[in-house]
Design an enzyme around this catalytic site. Structure first.
Site, short mmCIF file in Angstrom:
data_model
loop_
_atom_site.label_atom_id
_atom_site.label_comp_id
_atom_site.label_asym_id
_atom_site.label_seq_id
_atom_site.Cartn_x
_atom_site.Cartn_y
_atom_site.Cartn_z
N TYR A 209 0.79 -1.23 0.00
CA TYR A 209 0.00 0.00 0.00
C TYR A 209 0.82 1.28 0.00
CZ TYR A 209 0.05 1.86 4.82
OH TYR A 209 0.40 2.46 5.99
N LYS A 210 2.08 1.21 0.32
CA LYS A 210 2.90 2.41 0.14
C LYS A 210 4.27 2.02 -0.39
CE LYS A 210 4.25 4.26 4.27
NZ LYS A 210 3.93 5.00 5.49
N TYR B 103 -6.88 -5.26 10.30
CA TYR B 103 -6.53 -5.28 11.73
C TYR B 103 -7.15 -6.47 12.47
CZ TYR B 103 -4.90 -0.35 11.82
OH TYR B 103 -4.22 0.83 11.65
N HIS C 161 -5.38 6.08 15.10
CA HIS C 161 -4.91 6.24 13.71
C HIS C 161 -4.97 7.71 13.32
CE1 HIS C 161 -4.28 5.46 9.44
NE2 HIS C 161 -4.02 4.19 9.73
N GLY C 162 -4.16 8.11 12.36
CA GLY C 162 -4.28 9.45 11.77
C GLY C 162 -5.59 9.52 10.98
N ASP C 163 -6.08 10.73 10.74
CA ASP C 163 -7.38 10.82 10.06
C ASP C 163 -7.26 10.76 8.54
OD1 ASP C 163 -6.23 13.22 9.52
OD2 ASP C 163 -7.81 14.46 10.40
N GLN D 144 -7.40 3.01 1.95
CA GLN D 144 -7.42 2.54 3.34
C GLN D 144 -8.84 2.54 3.92
OE1 GLN D 144 -3.97 3.27 5.97
NE2 GLN D 144 -3.73 5.12 4.78
N ASP E 121 13.29 -8.97 -33.70
CA ASP E 121 13.81 -9.48 -32.43
C ASP E 121 14.83 -10.58 -32.70
OD1 ASP E 121 14.06 -10.21 -29.77
OD2 ASP E 121 12.14 -11.29 -29.69
C1 SPV Z 1 10.54 -11.14 -25.01
O1 SPV Z 1 9.66 -10.50 -24.45
O2 SPV Z 1 11.36 -10.63 -25.77
C2 SPV Z 1 10.65 -12.59 -24.78
C3 SPV Z 1 9.46 -13.36 -24.43
O3 SPV Z 1 11.73 -13.11 -24.97
S1 SPV Z 1 8.81 -13.99 -25.89
O4 SPV Z 1 8.55 -12.90 -26.79
O5 SPV Z 1 7.60 -14.70 -25.55
O6 SPV Z 1 9.81 -14.91 -26.47
MG MG Z 2 13.14 -11.94 -25.93
#
Ligand code: SPV
Ligand code: MG
Length: 437
Positions: A47-48, A79, A93-95, A102, A209
């Site tokens: 929460y923080k 709690y 508690h603070g208000d 919360q 890629d």
């Molecule tokens: C990527 O996010 O580059 C990964 C995961 O290698 S995947 O694309 O599923 O291969």
């Molecule tokens: Mg990858």
């Protein structure tokens, strides 16, 4: 007859005690015997900001405050467990919890106190700038390399299962850092870490890629993200490249404060796993890949940086036995975690792998990337023994059609009026990023 002293209960989550806290503690002590419930690390981080000082140390801090009767753990934001145990006459508690995330917790406290005549006492919450400054300073510490690096292990130990969302720029880093939703029971749900994906980092640059975006550029992306965030980073290291190069990558990542690198057991021209066997991809020899893992582990300077071995056997249809054989060999070679990947919609092969791996290895963290098998919830993964769930590409995939539609509409309409309601307002975009972040 002597009057029985009242019991007072206060929950504390802070890891730095300043004048504002002392003032409220002093008021609480005047009401009776003061029990302090120290919130667990997991509850604080839900929460923080993430606690810089771990639970045991925070407990010691409170035990040494004069006039505190008892210090106990409060495991959850709720709690109730401790109220049942200690039946305090007063909860202090603070208000500041009357609204926001919360509020449900406050309402539960009031309801439970009413069952036995206990009372909630609220004092005005101090909004003094000097206290805000202290908190900002502590928050700033979270972005320091060592603290960021260690945080992944801490949060993994704390929660058992953590989530990572992809970030490929400063802006997407900010989204992962700051996006939070209120949970019904109170508290906030946030991502625990960031995934710097090779797919998204390449796509953002308009490149395939295939390990074409070089390490210097990938590191630049990490720097951009680190500059505006504090959450831990898991880096997609592709194949890790040559063993002789990988050792340098490990050292650089560790020095930057990245927590984990994931390398996949492929060699040659790497293509994205989601192509599967549609394109030619070659899996590395087990011993070769083990050598790379060993070299990486030997290269790191500290003990907290993690190397995760990613198994591509299911992607390349080499079978479950091969996947398991590799997993055990990689762990033996020193891998700190393993990632099992699949491109099937049906999670059955992932579940089978997890079950068979967990039958022999109860502790090595298991990482999954449920892009294809996306119906499985985090709760189910956790119940089956998975530890890290990576949402690997959703932000870039969401941004792409949104931008494309806006571009098309402007072309069609010869003006931008029609797209205005699909865009963030100018006021919002210029105030999105605070100058002194
Ligand atoms: C990527 O996010 O580059 C990964 C995961 O290698 S995947 O694309 O599923 O291969
Ligand atoms: Mg990858």
């Amino acid at each position: 007859m002597e009057k029985k002293e009242k019991i007072v209960y206060m929950c504390m989550s802070t890891d730095v005690i300043h004048g504002g806290h002392i003032a409220i503690l002093n008021k609480a002590k005047k009401l009776g015997k003061l029990i302090i419930g120290v919130l667990s690390d997991e509850a604080v981080s839900s929460y923080k900001r993430f606690p810089l000082v771990p639970f045991e140390e925070r407990k010691l801090l409170y035990q040494n405050i004069e006039g505190v009767y008892k210090v106990v753990e409060q495991k959850d934001l709720s709690y109730i467990e401790n109220l049942k145990k200690y039946k305090p006459d007063y909860v202090v508690h603070g208000d500041n919890w009357k609204s926001g995330y919360q509020k449900p917790i406050r309402e539960e406290v009031i309801e439970y106190l009413a069952t036995y005549g206990g009372k909630l006492v609220e004092y005005p919450y101090s909004k003094e700038q000097k206290y805000q400054d202290i908190d900002d300073m502590m928050r700033g510490q979270l972005s320091l390399p060592n603290i960021r690096l260690q945080r992944l292990k801490r949060v993994l130990d704390m929660k058992g299962l953590i989530t990572a969302m992809e970030a490929h720029s400063g802006l997407t880093g900010l989204i992962v850092e700051k996006t939070a939703v209120e949970e019904e029971k109170g508290g906030l749900k946030q991502f625990d870490a960031m995934w710097v994906s090779s797919l998204c980092d390449s796509t953002e640059k308009g490149k395939p890629d295939i390990e074409l975006v070089d390490m210097t550029s990938r590191f630049r992306t990490i720097e951009d993200i680190m500059e505006v965030t504090t959450k831990p980073i898991i880096f997609d290291g592709d194949t890790g490249g040559l063993k002789e190069h990988f050792v340098y990558t490990v050292r650089s990542l560790e020095r930057m404060g990245v927590s984990m690198v994931i390398i996949e057991d492929k060699i040659g021209l790497k293509k994205n796993s989601l192509f599967g066997t549609e394109v030619k991809q070659t899996q590395d020899e087990i011993e070769n890949f083990c050598e790379k893992i060993r070299a990486g582990k030997a290269a790191q300077k500290g003990k907290d940086f993690m190397i995760c071995a990613r198994i591509e056997s299911l992607i390349l249809e080499a079978g479950m036995d091969d996947a398991l054989k590799r997993a055990f060999a990689y762990v033996k070679a020193g891998a700190d975690a393993i990632m099992i990947h699949s491109r099937k919609k049906d999670p059955a092969e992932i579940f089978e792998f997890v079950e068979k791996f967990r039958a022999k290895d109860k502790t090595t963290p298991i990482v999954v990337v449920p892009t294809s098998f996306n119906t499985v919830t985090e709760e189910e993964f956790k119940a089956r023994g998975v530890n890290i769930v990576i949402y690997a590409n959703q932000l870039i995939r969401a941004g792409f059609p949104a931008m494309q539609n806006v571009a098309k509409s402007i072309l069609k309409n010869h003006r931008a009026k029609e797209v205005d309601d699909q865009c963030i307002s100018i006021k919002e975009i210029i105030t999105l990023i605070p100058e002194d972040y």
